[in-house]
Design a protein around this motif. Structure first.
Motif, PDB file in Angstrom:
ATOM      1  N   HIS A  16       0.850  -1.179   0.000  1.00  0.00           N
ATOM      2  CA  HIS A  16       0.000   0.000   0.000  1.00  0.00           C
ATOM      3  C   HIS A  16       0.895   1.241   0.000  1.00  0.00           C
ATOM      4  CE1 HIS A  16      -3.499   2.520   0.718  1.00  0.00           C
ATOM      5  NE2 HIS A  16      -2.861   3.096   1.735  1.00  0.00           N
ATOM      6  N   VAL A  17       0.820   2.042  -1.040  1.00  0.00           N
ATOM      7  CA  VAL A  17       1.695   3.204  -1.210  1.00  0.00           C
ATOM      8  C   VAL A  17       0.944   4.477  -0.844  1.00  0.00           C
ATOM      9  CG1 VAL A  17       3.141   4.525  -2.814  1.00  0.00           C
ATOM     10  CG2 VAL A  17       2.919   2.028  -3.062  1.00  0.00           C
ATOM     11  N   GLU A  18       1.544   5.290   0.002  1.00  0.00           N
ATOM     12  CA  GLU A  18       0.994   6.604   0.352  1.00  0.00           C
ATOM     13  C   GLU A  18       2.059   7.656   0.093  1.00  0.00           C
ATOM     14  OE1 GLU A  18      -0.341   6.614   4.366  1.00  0.00           O
ATOM     15  OE2 GLU A  18      -2.035   5.266   4.000  1.00  0.00           O
ATOM     16  N   ASP A  19       1.649   8.787  -0.475  1.00  0.00           N
ATOM     17  CA  ASP A  19       2.610   9.856  -0.760  1.00  0.00           C
ATOM     18  C   ASP A  19       1.873  11.183  -0.880  1.00  0.00           C
ATOM     19  OD1 ASP A  19       4.976  11.189  -1.405  1.00  0.00           O
ATOM     20  OD2 ASP A  19       5.664   9.551  -2.696  1.00  0.00           O
ATOM     21  N   ILE A  20       2.646  12.247  -1.034  1.00  0.00           N
ATOM     22  CA  ILE A  20       2.115  13.597  -1.220  1.00  0.00           C
ATOM     23  C   ILE A  20       2.625  14.125  -2.549  1.00  0.00           C
ATOM     24  CG2 ILE A  20       2.077  15.971  -0.361  1.00  0.00           C
ATOM     25  CD1 ILE A  20       2.548  14.854   2.446  1.00  0.00           C
ATOM     26  N   VAL A  21       1.724  14.641  -3.386  1.00  0.00           N
ATOM     27  CA  VAL A  21       2.119  15.222  -4.666  1.00  0.00           C
ATOM     28  C   VAL A  21       1.729  16.693  -4.686  1.00  0.00           C
ATOM     29  CG1 VAL A  21       1.946  13.076  -5.969  1.00  0.00           C
ATOM     30  CG2 VAL A  21      -0.084  14.516  -5.713  1.00  0.00           C
ATOM     31  N   TYR A  22       2.423  17.440  -5.514  1.00  0.00           N
ATOM     32  CA  TYR A  22       2.116  18.862  -5.651  1.00  0.00           C
ATOM     33  C   TYR A  22       1.032  19.066  -6.700  1.00  0.00           C
ATOM     34  CZ  TYR A  22       6.210  19.800  -2.819  1.00  0.00           C
ATOM     35  OH  TYR A  22       7.110  19.840  -1.781  1.00  0.00           O
ATOM     36  N   VAL A  23       0.203  20.084  -6.489  1.00  0.00           N
ATOM     37  CA  VAL A  23      -0.904  20.388  -7.394  1.00  0.00           C
ATOM     38  C   VAL A  23      -0.667  21.762  -8.009  1.00  0.00           C
ATOM     39  CG1 VAL A  23      -3.402  20.646  -7.634  1.00  0.00           C
ATOM     40  CG2 VAL A  23      -2.458  19.051  -5.933  1.00  0.00           C
ATOM     41  N   GLN A  24      -0.538  21.795  -9.309  1.00  0.00           N
ATOM     42  CA  GLN A  24      -0.322  23.061 -10.005  1.00  0.00           C
ATOM     43  C   GLN A  24      -1.613  23.877 -10.014  1.00  0.00           C
ATOM     44  OE1 GLN A  24       1.611  22.607 -13.798  1.00  0.00           O
ATOM     45  NE2 GLN A  24       0.911  24.586 -14.554  1.00  0.00           N
ATOM     46  N   ASP A  25      -1.507  25.186  -9.831  1.00  0.00           N
ATOM     47  CA  ASP A  25      -2.691  26.041  -9.878  1.00  0.00           C
ATOM     48  C   ASP A  25      -3.357  25.942 -11.241  1.00  0.00           C
ATOM     49  OD1 ASP A  25      -2.515  27.092  -7.309  1.00  0.00           O
ATOM     50  OD2 ASP A  25      -1.173  28.703  -7.923  1.00  0.00           O
ATOM     51  N   PRO A  26      -4.692  26.078 -11.301  1.00  0.00           N
ATOM     52  CA  PRO A  26      -5.353  26.129 -12.612  1.00  0.00           C
ATOM     53  C   PRO A  26      -4.964  27.410 -13.334  1.00  0.00           C
ATOM     54  CG  PRO A  26      -6.905  26.683 -10.876  1.00  0.00           C
ATOM     55  CD  PRO A  26      -5.652  26.224 -10.188  1.00  0.00           C
ATOM     56  N   ASP A  35     -10.910  25.318 -20.134  1.00  0.00           N
ATOM     57  CA  ASP A  35      -9.642  25.921 -20.549  1.00  0.00           C
ATOM     58  C   ASP A  35      -8.699  26.187 -19.379  1.00  0.00           C
ATOM     59  OD1 ASP A  35     -10.544  26.023 -23.223  1.00  0.00           O
ATOM     60  OD2 ASP A  35     -11.593  27.905 -22.834  1.00  0.00           O
ATOM     61  N   SER A  36      -9.182  25.944 -18.157  1.00  0.00           N
ATOM     62  CA  SER A  36      -8.365  26.243 -16.977  1.00  0.00           C
ATOM     63  C   SER A  36      -7.495  25.068 -16.551  1.00  0.00           C
ATOM     64  CB  SER A  36      -9.272  26.643 -15.805  1.00  0.00           C
ATOM     65  OG  SER A  36      -9.998  25.518 -15.313  1.00  0.00           O
ATOM     66  N   GLN A  37      -7.629  23.944 -17.235  1.00  0.00           N
ATOM     67  CA  GLN A  37      -6.936  22.724 -16.799  1.00  0.00           C
ATOM     68  C   GLN A  37      -5.423  22.857 -16.912  1.00  0.00           C
ATOM     69  OE1 GLN A  37      -8.473  18.897 -18.111  1.00  0.00           O
ATOM     70  NE2 GLN A  37      -6.401  18.119 -18.410  1.00  0.00           N
ATOM     71  N   VAL A  57      -1.251  14.715 -12.206  1.00  0.00           N
ATOM     72  CA  VAL A  57      -2.117  15.529 -11.363  1.00  0.00           C
ATOM     73  C   VAL A  57      -2.770  16.591 -12.238  1.00  0.00           C
ATOM     74  CG1 VAL A  57      -2.278  17.008  -9.343  1.00  0.00           C
ATOM     75  CG2 VAL A  57      -0.592  15.153  -9.400  1.00  0.00           C
ATOM     76  N   THR A  58      -4.079  16.568 -12.295  1.00  0.00           N
ATOM     77  CA  THR A  58      -4.846  17.494 -13.119  1.00  0.00           C
ATOM     78  C   THR A  58      -5.648  18.424 -12.214  1.00  0.00           C
ATOM     79  OG1 THR A  58      -5.048  15.854 -14.883  1.00  0.00           O
ATOM     80  CG2 THR A  58      -6.620  17.690 -14.911  1.00  0.00           C
ATOM     81  N   ASN A  59      -5.661  19.706 -12.546  1.00  0.00           N
ATOM     82  CA  ASN A  59      -6.396  20.680 -11.736  1.00  0.00           C
ATOM     83  C   ASN A  59      -7.153  21.633 -12.635  1.00  0.00           C
ATOM     84  OD1 ASN A  59      -7.328  21.923  -9.448  1.00  0.00           O
ATOM     85  ND2 ASN A  59      -5.492  23.134  -9.090  1.00  0.00           N
ATOM     86  N   THR A  60      -8.370  21.975 -12.237  1.00  0.00           N
ATOM     87  CA  THR A  60      -9.189  22.971 -12.932  1.00  0.00           C
ATOM     88  C   THR A  60      -9.820  23.881 -11.895  1.00  0.00           C
ATOM     89  OG1 THR A  60     -11.257  21.702 -12.860  1.00  0.00           O
ATOM     90  CG2 THR A  60      -9.754  21.251 -14.705  1.00  0.00           C
ATOM     91  N   PHE A  61     -10.625  24.836 -12.363  1.00  0.00           N
ATOM     92  CA  PHE A  61     -11.349  25.702 -11.438  1.00  0.00           C
ATOM     93  C   PHE A  61     -12.187  24.880 -10.458  1.00  0.00           C
ATOM     94  CE2 PHE A  61     -11.473  29.220 -14.842  1.00  0.00           C
ATOM     95  CZ  PHE A  61     -10.375  29.839 -14.295  1.00  0.00           C
ATOM     96  N   ASP A 194      -6.013  33.608  -4.768  1.00  0.00           N
ATOM     97  CA  ASP A 194      -5.474  33.271  -6.082  1.00  0.00           C
ATOM     98  C   ASP A 194      -6.123  34.111  -7.177  1.00  0.00           C
ATOM     99  OD1 ASP A 194      -3.723  31.390  -5.106  1.00  0.00           O
ATOM    100  OD2 ASP A 194      -5.106  29.719  -5.371  1.00  0.00           O
ATOM    101  N   LEU A 195      -7.414  34.293  -7.082  1.00  0.00           N
ATOM    102  CA  LEU A 195      -8.144  35.032  -8.110  1.00  0.00           C
ATOM    103  C   LEU A 195      -7.744  36.497  -8.126  1.00  0.00           C
ATOM    104  CD1 LEU A 195     -10.394  35.040 -10.268  1.00  0.00           C
ATOM    105  CD2 LEU A 195     -11.991  35.628  -8.453  1.00  0.00           C
TER     106      LEU A 195
END
Length: 280
Positions: A16-26, A35-37, A57-61, A194-195
């Motif tokens: 069982h793998v657990e980790d932390i990843v970074y999330v890029q701003d939309p 279009d914000s992805q 890692v995918t991020n949108t509004f 952010d906005l």
């Protein structure tokens, strides 16, 4: 300020793998959610067999998600969040009542620096730095006063949800709704910070729809924001390599406009009810 996300999945070896990843701003300049992805790819290793997995890692509004394009690996992921020290900064925006006083302190310092005697060949650099500082100061004030007022009022949060086209369209699972309720102030503060710092053109309608404040004509501010970009990123030169128009008089004019803008905002928000604690 970097968002993070907790992920977990089962390695093919059974670990069982657990980790932390970074999330890029939309992409906050986008007009539509599609279009914000933004996408980023990070490597995660199994601590047992040392197998390497590439996590997308995918991020949108609206939402963020993590996935692994390998076999039948299903990734469980939580909501994006800021590390504790960065969350503290958001709580400062939420709790502080001194945004106007801080702005006044910045503007007073700029007036003092404008009178400092420096060599003539240094004046341009001084004015460039002061122009950028004044614009950053008013952006900080607008973000601070808006976040403070909205996050501390259930009524204003409701107005934000009802009037902001992006925030109102966000969808959450039932689990996420309960998680959001316990951290609603930070959720709203994160979105607003952010906005406001990335898309100033949306600030004017938000102040009017949520706080009832009409800025009137602030085309001058948009122009000075563009000039600030040249100040910060090209040390006072435009993309053609030409020195921008900045002087002691132009900084003084900017100071007067910024002070008038802040005073008008204060007159409006001063009529609002004092912030109330939310029932969450």
């Amino acid at each position: 300020m970097s968002l993070q996300m907790d992920i977990s999945f089962a390695c093919e070896c059974g670990e069982h793998v657990e980790d932390i990843v970074y999330v890029q701003d939309p992409d906050f300049s986008a007009e539509k959610n599609k279009d914000s992805q933004t996408d980023s790819w990070q490597e995660v290793f199994c601590p047992s067999c040392d197998k390497e997995y590439t996590v997308q890692v995918t991020n949108t509004f609206y939402s963020a998600m993590a996935s692994i394009d390998y076999g039948n690996v299903d990734v469980n992921h939580g909501m994006p969040y800021y590390p504790e020290d960065e969350a503290d900064e958001l709580y400062w925006y939420i709790d502080s009542k001194t945004h106007y006083e801080i702005l006044q302190s910045h503007l007073k310092s700029v007036r003092t620096l404008l009178e400092v005697e420096v060599p003539p060949d240094t004046l341009f650099n001084l004015w460039v730095m002061l122009h950028g500082h004044v614009v950053s100061a008013i952006e900080g004030y607008l973000a601070g006063i808006f976040i403070h007022k909205v996050t501390n009022s259930e009524e204003l949060i409701r107005k934000l949800v009802e009037t902001d086209p992006e925030f109102s369209k966000r969808t959450f699972t039932l689990k996420e709704i309960f998680e959001k309720q316990s951290n609603l102030k930070v959720t709203v503060a994160t979105y607003l910070k952010d906005l406001i710092f990335h898309d100033l053109k949306k600030v004017k309608p938000m102040f009017k729809d949520v706080l009832g404040h009409d800025f009137g004509d602030i085309s001058w501010l948009f122009k000075d924001v563009v000039k600030r970009h040249d100040c910060v990123h090209r040390a006072g030169y435009n993309k053609d390599g030409e020195a921008i128009e900045v002087s002691k008089d132009s900084v003084l004019v900017l100071l007067e406009k910024v002070e008038a803008l802040a005073d008008s905002v204060e007159a409006t928000v001063g009529k609002l009810d004092e912030p109330n604690d939310l029932p969450f």
